[in-house]
Design a protein around this motif. Structure first.
Motif, PDB file in Angstrom:
ATOM      1  N   ARG A   1      -5.241   2.183 -12.306  1.00 30.16           N
ATOM      2  CA  ARG A   1      -5.264   0.736 -12.074  1.00 30.16           C
ATOM      3  C   ARG A   1      -4.129   0.335 -11.144  1.00 30.16           C
ATOM      4  O   ARG A   1      -4.291  -0.564 -10.298  1.00 30.16           O
ATOM      5  N   LEU A   2      -2.993   0.979 -11.272  1.00 28.04           N
ATOM      6  CA  LEU A   2      -1.860   0.702 -10.387  1.00 28.04           C
ATOM      7  C   LEU A   2      -2.245   0.949  -8.937  1.00 28.04           C
ATOM      8  O   LEU A   2      -1.997   0.125  -8.051  1.00 28.04           O
ATOM      9  N   ARG A   3      -2.893   2.088  -8.691  1.00 29.68           N
ATOM     10  CA  ARG A   3      -3.285   2.420  -7.320  1.00 29.68           C
ATOM     11  C   ARG A   3      -4.368   1.468  -6.811  1.00 29.68           C
ATOM     12  O   ARG A   3      -4.396   1.116  -5.629  1.00 29.68           O
ATOM     13  N   GLU A   4      -5.251   1.043  -7.705  1.00 29.50           N
ATOM     14  CA  GLU A   4      -6.265   0.057  -7.318  1.00 29.50           C
ATOM     15  C   GLU A   4      -5.597  -1.254  -6.911  1.00 29.50           C
ATOM     16  O   GLU A   4      -5.947  -1.859  -5.884  1.00 29.50           O
ATOM     17  N   ASN A   5      -4.637  -1.696  -7.693  1.00 34.86           N
ATOM     18  CA  ASN A   5      -3.928  -2.938  -7.372  1.00 34.86           C
ATOM     19  C   ASN A   5      -3.204  -2.830  -6.034  1.00 34.86           C
ATOM     20  O   ASN A   5      -3.224  -3.761  -5.218  1.00 34.86           O
ATOM     21  N   ALA A   6      -2.561  -1.699  -5.794  1.00 33.92           N
ATOM     22  CA  ALA A   6      -1.821  -1.518  -4.545  1.00 33.92           C
ATOM     23  C   ALA A   6      -2.755  -1.580  -3.343  1.00 33.92           C
ATOM     24  O   ALA A   6      -2.382  -2.078  -2.274  1.00 33.92           O
ATOM     25  N   ALA A   7      -3.985  -1.097  -3.497  1.00 32.14           N
ATOM     26  CA  ALA A   7      -4.949  -1.115  -2.395  1.00 32.14           C
ATOM     27  C   ALA A   7      -5.306  -2.535  -1.976  1.00 32.14           C
ATOM     28  O   ALA A   7      -5.775  -2.755  -0.856  1.00 32.14           O
ATOM     29  N   ALA A   8      -5.083  -3.513  -2.849  1.00 34.16           N
ATOM     30  CA  ALA A   8      -5.374  -4.912  -2.505  1.00 34.16           C
ATOM     31  C   ALA A   8      -4.531  -5.402  -1.350  1.00 34.16           C
ATOM     32  O   ALA A   8      -4.905  -6.359  -0.660  1.00 34.16           O
ATOM     33  N   THR A   9      -3.388  -4.761  -1.104  1.00 35.30           N
ATOM     34  CA  THR A   9      -2.521  -5.206  -0.010  1.00 35.30           C
ATOM     35  C   THR A   9      -3.157  -4.955   1.351  1.00 35.30           C
ATOM     36  O   THR A   9      -2.663  -5.447   2.364  1.00 35.30           O
ATOM     37  N   ARG A  10      -4.256  -4.180   1.407  1.00 36.46           N
ATOM     38  CA  ARG A  10      -4.951  -3.911   2.661  1.00 36.46           C
ATOM     39  C   ARG A  10      -6.016  -4.953   2.990  1.00 36.46           C
ATOM     40  O   ARG A  10      -6.575  -4.952   4.082  1.00 36.46           O
ATOM     41  N   ILE A  11      -6.338  -5.805   2.045  1.00 42.42           N
ATOM     42  CA  ILE A  11      -7.477  -6.715   2.195  1.00 42.42           C
ATOM     43  C   ILE A  11      -7.058  -8.019   2.868  1.00 42.42           C
ATOM     44  O   ILE A  11      -6.050  -8.628   2.490  1.00 42.42           O
ATOM     45  N   THR A  12      -7.848  -8.461   3.847  1.00 45.65           N
ATOM     46  CA  THR A  12      -7.670  -9.776   4.450  1.00 45.65           C
ATOM     47  C   THR A  12      -8.948 -10.574   4.231  1.00 45.65           C
ATOM     48  O   THR A  12     -10.044 -10.150   4.627  1.00 45.65           O
TER      49      THR A  12
END
Length: 344
Positions: free
Chosen positions: A300-311
Motif C-alpha cells: 500500500r505504501l508503494r501504491e500511495n507513492a505512485a500517486a505522485t506521478r498522476i496529473t
C-alpha cells in the motif's frame, strides 16, 4: 494514461517550509502502526518503514499520544538506524489517562510543552526532534506562551523546526510572528476542505508547508469499507466517527463514484486519485504540500507513492470538486478542538 500500481523509483523532494528540511513530497503517518485501526503486525509495519525509505519517503510522523507513547518507542530502532536519512516529526498537546482510555485533554501550557518534549526525546532515543508540532490548540492558553515555550526548545537545540496542527489562518499568523512555523498539519482531502477557509491561504502567504493528515478520508476514499460499524473491527476507532456509519456512510459511499471514474481513466486506484487531488489542489493555492497517508503495508505504501506521478485534468478536477460539499457528518464526534470550530 496508465499508472503503475506501485512505485518503482524514488519520489521527488520538496522544502518543508521556508528554510525547512528537504523531504519526500509524500510522508508516512505512523499512528496506525500502534493503535486505533485494530490489530497490527509489527513485522509488517517495520517492513513498511523500510519500503517507505526505499521509495524516497523521508518524513515520518508520530505523536506522543499514539499508543500512549508506544508509537514513538516503536519507531526508535528505525530512527536509530536511519537518523541522517529521515525527518522525524512528533507532536504534543493531547493528554490521555492510562486509567480512563476514553479521556482526552488538551494542554498547551509552557511547563507541559517542555515535559512532553523531554519525554518524546527519551522514547524516540534522539537528541533532537526535527519537527515538533502542537497537536491541538487550547484557546485558554495564549498562543504566544505555547509557541514561546516551543521556541525555547529550538534555542536549546532540542527541536529543529516548529509545526502546528488544526489551527486557523489567524492563529497561524499569530504563531508565526512569535517564531517561524515550518509546517501546518490538518485534515485536508476530497472529503474535508474546511482548511481552505483561512488556513491554506495563510500558509501560502507565510511560506508554511501544509501536511495533510487523513488525505484518504481515514481510508473511506479508498473504498476499502462502506460502513465502519459493519465492516471494521470492534476496536477500530472509525466505528465512532460520524461520517462512517449509518445513513451518513451510505450517503458518503455514493460520493465515491466520480473518484472511481477518474481512477479508471488513469489505470489507478481511488486512493491514488485522492492523493493526486491533494497534491494538485495545493499547487492551485501556491503552497508546498506533503500529505502523510498512513499504512501498515509495504504494498500500500508503494501504491500511495505512485500517486505522485498522476496529473489530473481540469475536467477531472471539476468532476471531483463538489464532493466535499456533499459529505454527510462531521470529521469527529466532538469538533471542539478542530480549527473549524474556531473559524470566524
Amino acid at each position: 494514461m496508465t499508472v503503475v500500481s506501485q512505485y518503482d523509483g524514488t519520489i521527488e523532494q520538496v522544502e518543508l517550509g521556508r528554510g525547512g528540511p528537504l523531504v519526500g513530497v509524500q510522508g508516512l503517518g505512523c499512528m496506525g502502526m500502534s493503535e486505533f485501526y485494530g490489530d497490527t503486525d509489527e513485522a509488517a509495519a517495520r517492513a513498511t518503514l523500510d519500503a517507505a525509505l526505499a521509495a524516497g519517503v523521508t518524513l515520518f510522523d508520530t505523536a506522543d499520544t499514539y499508543g500512549l507513547g508506544r508509537n514513538e518507542e516503536f519507531l526508535a530502532p528505525f530512527v536509530a538506524a536511519h537518523r541522517q536519512e529521515i525527518t522525524l516529526a512528533t507532536k504534543f498537546a493531547i493528554e490521555r489517562d492510562n486509567e480512563d482510555p476514553h479521556h482526552r485533554g488538551v494542554r498547551n501550557d509552557p511547563g507541559y510543552v517542555r515535559q512532553a518534549a523531554e519525554a518524546s526525546l527519551r522514547r524516540l532515543g534522539v537528541d533532537v526532534i526535527d519537527l515538533y508540532y502542537m497537536h491541538r490548540r487550547d484557546p485558554a492558553v495564549p498562543l504566544a506562551e505555547s509557541v514561546g515555550a516551543m521556541a525555547e526548545l529550538v534555542r536549546e537545540g532540542k527541536v529543529r523546526h516548529l509545526g502546528l496542527s488544526e489551527v486557523t489562518g489567524a492563529e497561524l499568523r499569530e504563531a508565526h510572528a512569535v517564531h517561524p512555523i515550518a509546517a501546518l498539519q490538518s485534515e485536508w482531502s476530497l472529503f474535508s476542505r474546511d482548511v481552505e477557509r483561512s488556513a491554506v491561504g495563510a500558509a501560502a502567504e507565510l511560506g508554511v508547508a501544509f501536511v495533510p493528515y487523513s488525505p484518504l478520508g481515514r481510508g473511506f476514499l479508498t473504498g476499502a469499507f462502506a460502513d465502519a460499524s459493519r465492516d471494521l473491527a470492534a476496536e477500530d476507532f472509525r466505528r465512532h466517527q460520524p461520517r462512517f456509519t449509518g445513513e451518513n456512510a451510505r450517503t458518503n459511499a455514493a460520493l465515491l463514484a466520480p473518484v472511481r471514474e477518474v481512477a479508471a481513466a488513469h489505470g489507478a486506484s481511488p486512493a491514488q486519485i485522492a492523493l493526486a487531488w491533494v497534491q494538485q489542489r495545493a499547487r492551485l493555492h501556491g503552497l508546498t504540500v506533503v500529505p502523510i497517508p498512513g499504512t501498515r503495508k509495504a504494498a500500500r505504501l508503494r501504491e500511495n507513492a505512485a500517486a505522485t506521478r498522476i496529473t489530473l485534468t481540469e475536467a477531472e478536477l471539476a468532476l471531483l470538486e463538489p464532493i466535499a460539499s456533499r459529505v454527510a457528518g462531521d470529521r469527529y464526534p466532538d469538533m471542539t478542538f478542530t480549527s473549524a470550530s474556531r473559524e470566524a
